[in-house]
Design an enzyme around this catalytic site. Structure first.
Site, PDB file in Angstrom:
ATOM      1  N   GLU A   1      -1.126 -46.182 -64.771  1.00 52.31           N
ATOM      2  CA  GLU A   1      -1.075 -45.822 -66.198  1.00 52.31           C
ATOM      3  C   GLU A   1      -0.116 -44.660 -66.462  1.00 52.31           C
ATOM      4  OE1 GLU A   1      -4.990 -45.383 -67.947  1.00 52.31           O
ATOM      5  OE2 GLU A   1      -4.191 -44.194 -69.596  1.00 52.31           O
TER       6      GLU A   1
ATOM      7  N   LYS B   1     -14.211 -42.144 -68.851  1.00 47.31           N
ATOM      8  CA  LYS B   1     -13.118 -42.967 -68.284  1.00 47.31           C
ATOM      9  C   LYS B   1     -11.900 -42.090 -68.018  1.00 47.31           C
ATOM     10  CE  LYS B   1      -9.417 -45.872 -68.373  1.00 47.31           C
ATOM     11  NZ  LYS B   1      -7.992 -45.557 -68.528  1.00 47.31           N
TER      12      LYS B   1
ATOM     13  N   ASP C   1     -13.156 -45.620 -51.116  1.00 46.26           N
ATOM     14  CA  ASP C   1     -13.789 -46.650 -51.941  1.00 46.26           C
ATOM     15  C   ASP C   1     -14.018 -46.087 -53.345  1.00 46.26           C
ATOM     16  OD1 ASP C   1     -15.560 -48.350 -53.177  1.00 46.26           O
ATOM     17  OD2 ASP C   1     -16.879 -48.591 -51.442  1.00 46.26           O
TER      18      ASP C   1
ATOM     19  N   HIS D   1       2.768 -40.817 -74.616  1.00 44.78           N
ATOM     20  CA  HIS D   1       2.557 -42.124 -74.030  1.00 44.78           C
ATOM     21  C   HIS D   1       3.739 -43.048 -74.353  1.00 44.78           C
ATOM     22  CE1 HIS D   1      -0.798 -44.051 -72.086  1.00 44.78           C
ATOM     23  NE2 HIS D   1      -0.479 -45.175 -72.693  1.00 44.78           N
TER      24      HIS D   1
HETATM   25  C1  MEV Z   1      -6.935 -43.251 -71.400  1.00 44.41           C
HETATM   26  O1  MEV Z   1      -6.752 -43.859 -70.166  1.00 44.41           O
HETATM   27  C2  MEV Z   1      -7.932 -42.110 -71.306  1.00 44.41           C
HETATM   28  C3  MEV Z   1      -8.317 -41.467 -72.636  1.00 44.41           C
HETATM   29  O2  MEV Z   1      -8.754 -42.488 -73.537  1.00 44.41           O
HETATM   30  C4  MEV Z   1      -9.455 -40.520 -72.342  1.00 44.41           C
HETATM   31  C5  MEV Z   1     -10.144 -39.974 -73.573  1.00 44.41           C
HETATM   32  O3  MEV Z   1     -10.103 -40.600 -74.619  1.00 44.41           O
HETATM   33  O4  MEV Z   1     -10.760 -38.891 -73.420  1.00 44.41           O
HETATM   34  C6  MEV Z   1      -7.161 -40.775 -73.281  1.00 44.41           C
END
Ligand code: MEV
Length: 411
Positions: free
Chosen positions: A76, A253, A269, A366
């Site tokens: 990413e 995430k 892992d 991004h």
């Molecule tokens: C994207 O991979 C991760 C984010 O969505 C994390 C977040 O929203 O805190 C930018």
């Protein structure tokens, strides 16, 4: 002097070799991606090839007073840059970590017991003997000072009857621990059956490694962030995650973007770490793995705590030359040190995401990388890549077809 991100891949490798004492041979591994197909063929079944991902190095980390370069494997865009920026804003103090001993929990399920309370009592009475049997003197982990430390028990009333669950708390030292623990449990299962009069079924490690927690914390000064207003916005973002599971999922995430990238670089892992992280987050209703608060001076204090079941030794790590290289770049030997750095990276990643999201948004940075990818995909080479990227951003049109048009107009 050029910044690391401004260098070519060759220049970055030279810089890294100087800083981390990497040999030419070790650098060559960066081209094969850690394993060749012959090696892959003995790692898993039905192999047809190897699958590669980008390996990068995050900058600006000072952890427990030591500067660290952090290898990250991730597909990413923006993640490595975000972590590096988040870390830069903690300087000169950097991050502090605190990591538990490497205690993993192995679970044994016992069914068809006539008197479950009696069986439980028997297990607890015989705990020392069971532990002795677990800690077979010939096993490497015991020779190195690890082994089963205690047993806890739990009775479950289920739809298919009562079960007795034994949790074995095992110090696995610098290994991830799954093989050690699973083998240990299988070896003593017949002894436990005799002791309880029941039948043992599952004998398996738990990924909820809540006695193997890694913690990190840092302070971001308000003036470095651009004022107390930014601190407040980050706290608001954190409160959103704390109070809404849909947001909290994405919050966590983002943390795992950093954690997994290092865990994969270390040949570990990452599914085990993911399972541990999310089940730990759900202990008392699903919550963020990080915490933020405003200090009395108006600065931002951030911290993270999560289970970290990773090893610096073990088959998959040894057979992957890039994992070995990652350990060398990181400059760590023990699983505890590596775990503290994983937690730190998760915190830096999360801080950077919250800062970007609550101020300028994440799409700007991004899209820059996305535009670069589009330019390359359209066939741009050398200096054209940068110029076409810039033009696409200015035009607000970041698509392959626009990149192709710009490229055609140049030639
Ligand atoms: C994207 O991979 C991760 C984010 O969505 C994390 C977040 O929203 O805190 C930018």
């Amino acid at each position: 002097m050029k910044k690391f991100y401004e260098m070519s891949v060759k220049e970055r490798r030279e810089e890294l070799a100087k800083k981390c004492g990497l040999t030419k041979e070790e650098l060559k591994n960066l081209d094969i991606g850690g394993i060749d197909v012959e090696r892959a063929d003995v790692m898993i079944e039905n192999v047809i090839g190897v699958y590669r991902l980008p390996l990068a190095v995050a900058q600006n980390f000072v952890i427990d007073g030591k500067p660290r370069l952090i290898p990250m494997v991730i597909e990413e865009p923006s993640v490595v840059a975000a972590a590096s920026n988040g870390a830069k804003l903690t300087l000169p103090d950097g991050f502090k970590t605190k990591v538990d001993d490497s205690i993993m929990i192995g679970q044994m399920q016992i069914v068809k017991i006539r008197n479950i309370s009696e069986a439980e009592k028997n297990v607890l009475k015989t705990e020392e003997k069971i532990l002795e049997k677990c800690n077979d003197k010939n096993s490497t982990i015991i020779k190195l000072g690890g082994g089963a430390r205690r047993i806890t028990t739990k009775q479950l009333k289920t739809a298919v009857g009562e079960m007795l669950i034994l949790n074995f708390h095992v110090d696995v030292l610098d290994s991830m621990g799954a093989n050690t623990v699973n083998t240990m449990l299988e070896n003593i299962s017949s002894f436990v059956e005799k002791l309880t009069g029941g039948k043992t079924r599952l004998k398996i490690i738990s990924n909820l490694a809540d006695e193997r927690l890694a913690r990190a914390e840092a302070l971001w000064k308000k003036e470095v962030l651009g004022g107390e207003d930014v601190v407040d916005k980050i706290i608001e973002a954190y409160e959103f995650s704390k109070n809404d599971i849909y947001r909290c999922s994405t919050h966590n995430k983002g943390i795992m973007n950093g954690v997994d990238a290092l865990v994969i670089a270390l040949g570990n892992d990452f599914r085990a770490v993911e399972a541990g992280a999310h089940s730990y987050a759900a202990f008392n209703g699903y919550k963020p793995l990080t915490k933020y608060e405003k200090t009395r001076c108006g600065d931002l204090k951030g911290s993270i705590e999560l289970p970290m079941a990773i090893g610096t030794v073990g088959g998959a790590i040894k057979s992957n030359s890039c994992a070995q290289l990652a350990l060398k770049i990181l400059g760590v030997k023990t699983a505890k040190e590596a775990s503290g750095i994983c937690a730190t990276l998760g915190l830096a990643q999360n801080f950077a995401a919250l800062k970007a999201l609550s101020t300028e948004g994440i799409q700007k940075g991004h899209m820059k990388l996305h535009a670069r990818n589009m330019a390359i995909a359209a066939g741009a080479k050398g200096k054209d890549i940068q110029q076409i990227t810039k033009q696409m951003i200015e035009d607000g049109n970041i698509t392959i077809s626009h990149a192709e048009t710009l490229l055609k107009n140049r030639s």
